[in-house]
Design a protein around this motif. Structure first.
Motif, PDB file in Angstrom:
ATOM      1  N   MET A 215      50.723  48.606  36.974  1.00  0.00           N
ATOM      2  CA  MET A 215      49.819  47.540  36.893  1.00  0.00           C
ATOM      3  C   MET A 215      48.635  47.977  38.386  1.00  0.00           C
ATOM      4  N   GLU A 216      48.869  48.219  39.308  1.00  0.00           N
ATOM      5  CA  GLU A 216      48.649  48.661  40.805  1.00  0.00           C
ATOM      6  C   GLU A 216      47.590  49.612  40.201  1.00  0.00           C
ATOM      7  N   VAL A 217      48.084  50.612  39.465  1.00  0.00           N
ATOM      8  CA  VAL A 217      47.013  52.271  39.565  1.00  0.00           C
ATOM      9  C   VAL A 217      46.092  51.762  38.498  1.00  0.00           C
ATOM     10  N   VAL A 218      46.724  50.888  37.658  1.00  0.00           N
ATOM     11  CA  VAL A 218      45.891  50.524  35.983  1.00  0.00           C
ATOM     12  C   VAL A 218      44.407  49.777  36.942  1.00  0.00           C
ATOM     13  N   CYS A 219      44.697  48.988  37.832  1.00  0.00           N
ATOM     14  CA  CYS A 219      43.417  48.083  38.432  1.00  0.00           C
ATOM     15  C   CYS A 219      42.329  49.303  39.006  1.00  0.00           C
ATOM     16  N   ASP A 220      43.332  50.094  40.257  1.00  0.00           N
ATOM     17  CA  ASP A 220      42.324  51.286  40.573  1.00  0.00           C
ATOM     18  C   ASP A 220      41.813  51.622  39.981  1.00  0.00           C
ATOM     19  N   GLU A 221      42.464  52.239  39.163  1.00  0.00           N
ATOM     20  CA  GLU A 221      41.129  53.415  37.885  1.00  0.00           C
ATOM     21  C   GLU A 221      40.524  52.039  37.891  1.00  0.00           C
ATOM     22  N   PHE A 222      40.108  50.923  37.363  1.00  0.00           N
ATOM     23  CA  PHE A 222      39.220  49.859  36.416  1.00  0.00           C
ATOM     24  C   PHE A 222      37.846  50.032  37.894  1.00  0.00           C
ATOM     25  N   PHE A 223      38.211  49.822  38.823  1.00  0.00           N
ATOM     26  CA  PHE A 223      37.991  49.993  39.795  1.00  0.00           C
ATOM     27  C   PHE A 223      36.889  51.218  40.522  1.00  0.00           C
ATOM     28  N   GLN A 224      37.463  52.268  39.783  1.00  0.00           N
ATOM     29  CA  GLN A 224      37.348  53.694  40.252  1.00  0.00           C
ATOM     30  C   GLN A 224      36.257  53.757  39.321  1.00  0.00           C
ATOM     31  N   LEU A 225      36.010  53.696  37.904  1.00  0.00           N
ATOM     32  CA  LEU A 225      35.239  54.111  36.701  1.00  0.00           C
ATOM     33  C   LEU A 225      33.869  53.697  37.311  1.00  0.00           C
ATOM     34  N   PRO A 226      32.807  54.036  36.903  1.00  0.00           N
ATOM     35  CA  PRO A 226      31.730  54.716  36.848  1.00  0.00           C
ATOM     36  C   PRO A 226      30.885  53.712  36.839  1.00  0.00           C
TER      37      PRO A 226
END
Length: 175
Positions: A1-12
């Motif tokens: 879940m942490e990785v998924v949340c980080d992925e969202f905030f790192q999106l352009p």
């Protein structure tokens, strides 16, 4: 879940632009807490707030398309934890199925970006969670405190873990 949340905030920013809003009536939105201020303290956070209605799943159509796992992991994680709560409280399995878990589920993914002066900021103001269960992904930022027996107690972040807060609804069940 942490990785998924980080992925969202790192999106352009372009991939998240349709979610940005300060309109509190929108069930699905992305906003910055830096616009809220209380006395000399400014709330410093980014928050992705998503609502899902149950039992119908069509309400996630307005959720972000990326990362896909965000849609898939949220409901299962919450329900699995509620089953463990049943066992820990000595309740029958599935006690929370039905009306208590049949309403809206709100997922707030909060990120605390780097701050130039942390002494003048606060992530969130003191509050009570009204729901059954709140999952707080510890992350790497210190600052979470819980009110217990009249004192504020700091919660040390533990990598790759959630802090599980029991909301006011579960307090009623416990009494």
């Amino acid at each position: 879940m942490e990785v998924v949340c980080d992925e969202f905030f790192q999106l352009p920013a372009a991939d998240k632009m349709h979610l940005y809003s300060d309109d509190k009536s929108k069930p699905n939105r992305l906003f910055s807490g830096s616009t809220y201020k209380s006395s000399s303290t400014m709330y410093w956070m980014d928050c992705l707030r998503l609502t899902r209605n149950f039992p119908t799943a069509d309400s996630i159509s307005n959720w972000p398309d990326k990362p896909q796992m965000l849609r898939e992991q949220t409901r299962g994680l919450g329900m699995e934890l509620l089953q463990m709560v049943c066992e820990g409280m000595g309740l029958r399995p599935g006690y929370f199925d039905g009306d208590l878990t049949g309403g809206d589920m709100v997922l707030s993914v909060i990120r605390y970006p780097p701050c130039p002066d942390p002494s003048k900021t606060l992530g969130l103001p003191p509050h009570c969670d009204r729901n059954l269960l709140t999952l707080v992904l510890s992350g790497r930022v210190q600052g979470l405190e819980v009110f217990y027996n009249g004192d504020w107690i700091k919660v040390e972040p533990i990598p790759n873990s959630f802090v599980v807060n029991f909301g006011l609804q579960i307090e009623v069940i416990d009494h």
